[in-house]
Design a protein around this motif. Structure first.
Motif, PDB file in Angstrom:
ATOM      1  N   PRO A  57       0.802  -1.228   0.000  1.00  0.00           N
ATOM      2  CA  PRO A  57       0.000   0.000   0.000  1.00  0.00           C
ATOM      3  C   PRO A  57       0.836   1.280   0.000  1.00  0.00           C
ATOM      4  CG  PRO A  57      -0.883  -1.575   1.574  1.00  0.00           C
ATOM      5  CD  PRO A  57       0.402  -2.152   1.083  1.00  0.00           C
ATOM      6  N   ASP A  58       1.915   1.316   0.778  1.00  0.00           N
ATOM      7  CA  ASP A  58       2.739   2.519   0.839  1.00  0.00           C
ATOM      8  C   ASP A  58       3.372   2.844  -0.513  1.00  0.00           C
ATOM      9  OD1 ASP A  58       2.144   2.855   3.479  1.00  0.00           O
ATOM     10  OD2 ASP A  58       4.045   2.037   4.240  1.00  0.00           O
ATOM     11  N   VAL A  90      -6.397   4.255  -2.525  1.00  0.00           N
ATOM     12  CA  VAL A  90      -7.053   4.834  -3.705  1.00  0.00           C
ATOM     13  C   VAL A  90      -8.136   5.811  -3.272  1.00  0.00           C
ATOM     14  CG1 VAL A  90      -8.497   4.306  -5.707  1.00  0.00           C
ATOM     15  CG2 VAL A  90      -6.504   2.886  -5.198  1.00  0.00           C
ATOM     16  N   ASN A  91      -8.908   5.452  -2.270  1.00  0.00           N
ATOM     17  CA  ASN A  91      -9.966   6.327  -1.774  1.00  0.00           C
ATOM     18  C   ASN A  91      -9.392   7.651  -1.279  1.00  0.00           C
ATOM     19  OD1 ASN A  91     -11.565   7.361   0.739  1.00  0.00           O
ATOM     20  ND2 ASN A  91     -13.069   6.137  -0.387  1.00  0.00           N
ATOM     21  N   GLU A  92      -8.327   7.586  -0.538  1.00  0.00           N
ATOM     22  CA  GLU A  92      -7.749   8.792   0.052  1.00  0.00           C
ATOM     23  C   GLU A  92      -7.031   9.665  -0.978  1.00  0.00           C
ATOM     24  OE1 GLU A  92      -6.942   6.814   4.467  1.00  0.00           O
ATOM     25  OE2 GLU A  92      -5.256   7.144   3.081  1.00  0.00           O
ATOM     26  N   GLU A  93      -6.394   9.032  -1.946  1.00  0.00           N
ATOM     27  CA  GLU A  93      -5.578   9.795  -2.901  1.00  0.00           C
ATOM     28  C   GLU A  93      -6.341  10.299  -4.120  1.00  0.00           C
ATOM     29  OE1 GLU A  93      -2.567  10.844  -2.458  1.00  0.00           O
ATOM     30  OE2 GLU A  93      -2.243   9.795  -0.562  1.00  0.00           O
ATOM     31  N   LEU A  94      -7.428   9.625  -4.476  1.00  0.00           N
ATOM     32  CA  LEU A  94      -8.074   9.945  -5.756  1.00  0.00           C
ATOM     33  C   LEU A  94      -9.522  10.413  -5.629  1.00  0.00           C
ATOM     34  CD1 LEU A  94      -6.583   7.057  -7.910  1.00  0.00           C
ATOM     35  CD2 LEU A  94      -5.945   9.479  -7.945  1.00  0.00           C
ATOM     36  N   LYS A 121     -16.958  -1.871  -2.161  1.00  0.00           N
ATOM     37  CA  LYS A 121     -18.144  -1.074  -2.457  1.00  0.00           C
ATOM     38  C   LYS A 121     -18.132   0.238  -1.665  1.00  0.00           C
ATOM     39  CE  LYS A 121     -21.072  -4.596  -1.825  1.00  0.00           C
ATOM     40  NZ  LYS A 121     -22.330  -5.390  -1.825  1.00  0.00           N
ATOM     41  N   LYS A 122     -17.730   0.172  -0.407  1.00  0.00           N
ATOM     42  CA  LYS A 122     -17.730   1.362   0.444  1.00  0.00           C
ATOM     43  C   LYS A 122     -16.641   2.351   0.035  1.00  0.00           C
ATOM     44  CE  LYS A 122     -19.203  -1.238   4.546  1.00  0.00           C
ATOM     45  NZ  LYS A 122     -18.722  -1.733   5.861  1.00  0.00           N
ATOM     46  N   LEU A 123     -15.461   1.837  -0.305  1.00  0.00           N
ATOM     47  CA  LEU A 123     -14.305   2.705  -0.527  1.00  0.00           C
ATOM     48  C   LEU A 123     -14.082   3.087  -1.996  1.00  0.00           C
ATOM     49  CD1 LEU A 123     -11.819   0.980   1.944  1.00  0.00           C
ATOM     50  CD2 LEU A 123     -12.932   3.206   2.247  1.00  0.00           C
ATOM     51  N   ILE A 124     -14.496   2.216  -2.906  1.00  0.00           N
ATOM     52  CA  ILE A 124     -14.234   2.474  -4.334  1.00  0.00           C
ATOM     53  C   ILE A 124     -15.492   2.921  -5.076  1.00  0.00           C
ATOM     54  CG2 ILE A 124     -13.354   1.521  -6.500  1.00  0.00           C
ATOM     55  CD1 ILE A 124     -11.249   1.969  -4.269  1.00  0.00           C
ATOM     56  N   LEU A 125     -16.576   2.186  -4.947  1.00  0.00           N
ATOM     57  CA  LEU A 125     -17.792   2.605  -5.649  1.00  0.00           C
ATOM     58  C   LEU A 125     -18.233   3.995  -5.205  1.00  0.00           C
ATOM     59  CD1 LEU A 125     -20.082  -0.553  -5.960  1.00  0.00           C
ATOM     60  CD2 LEU A 125     -18.145   0.170  -7.375  1.00  0.00           C
ATOM     61  N   LYS A 126     -18.051   4.311  -3.938  1.00  0.00           N
ATOM     62  CA  LYS A 126     -18.492   5.589  -3.383  1.00  0.00           C
ATOM     63  C   LYS A 126     -17.799   6.792  -4.031  1.00  0.00           C
ATOM     64  CE  LYS A 126     -21.383   4.817   0.215  1.00  0.00           C
ATOM     65  NZ  LYS A 126     -22.636   5.550   0.470  1.00  0.00           N
ATOM     66  N   ILE A 127     -16.569   6.586  -4.526  1.00  0.00           N
ATOM     67  CA  ILE A 127     -15.831   7.709  -5.128  1.00  0.00           C
ATOM     68  C   ILE A 127     -15.842   7.665  -6.653  1.00  0.00           C
ATOM     69  CG2 ILE A 127     -14.321   7.932  -3.113  1.00  0.00           C
ATOM     70  CD1 ILE A 127     -12.087   6.617  -4.844  1.00  0.00           C
ATOM     71  N   SER A 128     -16.521   6.670  -7.240  1.00  0.00           N
ATOM     72  CA  SER A 128     -16.510   6.492  -8.695  1.00  0.00           C
ATOM     73  C   SER A 128     -17.514   7.417  -9.376  1.00  0.00           C
ATOM     74  CB  SER A 128     -16.826   5.044  -9.059  1.00  0.00           C
ATOM     75  OG  SER A 128     -15.845   4.168  -8.539  1.00  0.00           O
TER      76      SER A 128
END
Length: 447
Positions: A57-58, A90-94, A121-128
């Protein structure tokens, strides 16, 4: 030249059928500069995935930060992201970017590529901004089994409402029926694109290519609905001309779309070349029949599907009273002339030839072709059955196959002596315009 930039966050496919390297290829094809953040390296070929090395991740965060710091990223395409830790990065950076997500839950061979779907779904779909699951993936994400268009619409609405994705697309390749439908929902209306189901073995990379085209188009500032339509068009071509390589499920070829477009440009250049020859060859008037003439010229036969891949002159090639020959410019695609129809019939039946002309019937002209080493063949128009407009050219090929049993090596010169109401005619095809021009120059010289 300044290009817009698109970022892909995905794994590397060592067989180059899907993944980040394919996304970059699609971006460049669309005139977009592609950059990448790699989530994993797979040991993969057309037979499947044998191992996966997941990026820490880092280091994934470092990749994203580095490209963000230097490039004005207009869109982001997300493919394979493997676990919860990567989802969080990905959620935090994009978050806040225009994100097109291809939820690659399983690879073609069944290997799971997304672990912890609930967190995804919570972390990726939410920001798509746009998600592009196929019917199987949409079923998993929504909890609704999708077999029909109605099922797909229900699943789409659920994904839209629960995760706030502005645009939800479900690809219909896994749904039942002779025709497939891709469905887009923008929160107000459903948009459908229907297309014939292609029976092809090589389908690796369909999801990557579809989402990458949309991401590339969005990076260029295009509307989502237009990007959706273009993605379907490019994908259909890519599947139809899948690369027959490897011993498993081979990759599709997105570049064939641009290849066909570039070949069409060359066809127009060639038509100008042959038109100039026709108008400037001193004796060419001797080849023009009473019904006048035309030239048909196609892209590479392997890519020809219909008349839209064949150009002719919009007007006919005519002989004036002073023996001056005038070409009916411009050259256009899709013009249903007899020459275009016959060239199409030859290509679809034999996969040879790319240039054809009809010229006046004359024994001297036939003799000239013979002296050049061309084989000639006669058809009897008296045997032609009554049929609808546009069927004569296909009948000519069927006649040659049945009467002469020619399955390969079609003669280049096909002639008939006419019948009541039908002028006698010679039809001459070649594999290039250069061969056509040189052969007709020698024929004219002999007259």
């Amino acid at each position: 030249m300044i290009k817009n930039v698109a970022l892909t966050v995905a794994g590397i496919d060592t067989g180059n059928g899907a993944g980040a390297e394919t996304d970059i290829k699609v971006f460049e094809m669309l005139g977009v500069h592609g950059v990448m953040a790699v989530t994993a390296i797979t040991a993969q070929n057309t037979k499947g995935i044998s191992d996966i090395e997941v990026v820490k991740p880092d280091f994934l965060r470092k990749q994203i930060k580095v490209v963000k710091s230097d490039f004005d990223i207009k869109s982001v395409k997300i493919g394979m992201i493997y676990n919860k830790d990567q989802f969080k990065v990905v959620n935090e950076e994009l978050s806040g970017y225009k994100i097109i997500t291809d939820p690659v839950i399983y690879a073609k061979d069944g290997t799971q590529l997304i672990n912890d779907v609930d967190e995804y779904k919570k972390l990726i779909l939410k920001i798509s901004t746009i998600i592009t699951p196929n019917a199987v993936e949409a079923s998993i994400l929504s909890g609704i089994k999708i077999d029909t268009i109605k099922d797909a619409e229900e699943a789409i609405k659920k994904l839209y409402e629960e995760y706030g994705v502005p645009f939800v697309i479900v690809k219909g390749g896994h749904m039942r029926g002779e025709y497939s439908f891709d469905i887009l929902f923008d929160g107000k209306e459903f948009y459908e694109i229907g297309y014939p189901r292609l029976d092809k073995k090589d389908t690796h990379g369909t999801g990557s290519v579809f989402a990458s085209v949309i991401a590339g188009k969005i990076a260029k500032g295009e509307e989502v609905i237009n990007a959706f339509r273009e993605a379907r068009k490019i994908l259909q071509n890519a599947i139809d001309y899948g690369l027959e390589i490897g011993h498993g499920i081979g990759p599709i070829d997105p570049l064939v779309y641009n290849e066909k477009k570039s070949q069409k440009y060359q066809v127009i250049e060639d038509m100008t070349k042959i038109g100039d020859f026709i108008e400037n060859e001193e004796k060419f008037w001797k080849l023009i029949p009473e019904v006048q003439s035309n030239v048909a010229h196609s892209i590479s036969p392997q890519y020809v599907e219909d008349l839209n891949d064949i150009a002719t002159f919009r007007g006919r090639i005519i002989r004036r009273w002073d023996r001056k020959v005038i070409v009916g410019y411009p050259a256009v695609f899709g013009n249903p002339t007899h020459t275009a129809r016959l060239l199409l019939a030859i290509i679809l039946n034999y996969r040879i030839g790319n240039t054809l002309i009809n010229i006046r019937y004359d024994e001297k002209i036939l003799s000239a072709f013979k002296s050049l080493g061309y084989e000639i063949i006669e058809i009897n128009r008296e045997l032609e059955p009554q049929h609808g407009e546009g069927k004569t050219m296909q009948w000519i090929i069927e006649y040659i196959k049945t009467q002469y049993g020619i399955k390969n090596n079609l003669p280049n010169v096909i002639f008939d002596k006419g019948m009541k109401g039908k002028e006698a005619m010679i039809r001459f095809w070649t594999n290039s315009t250069d061969e056509m021009i040189e052969s007709l120059r020698l024929v004219c010289k002999s007259l």
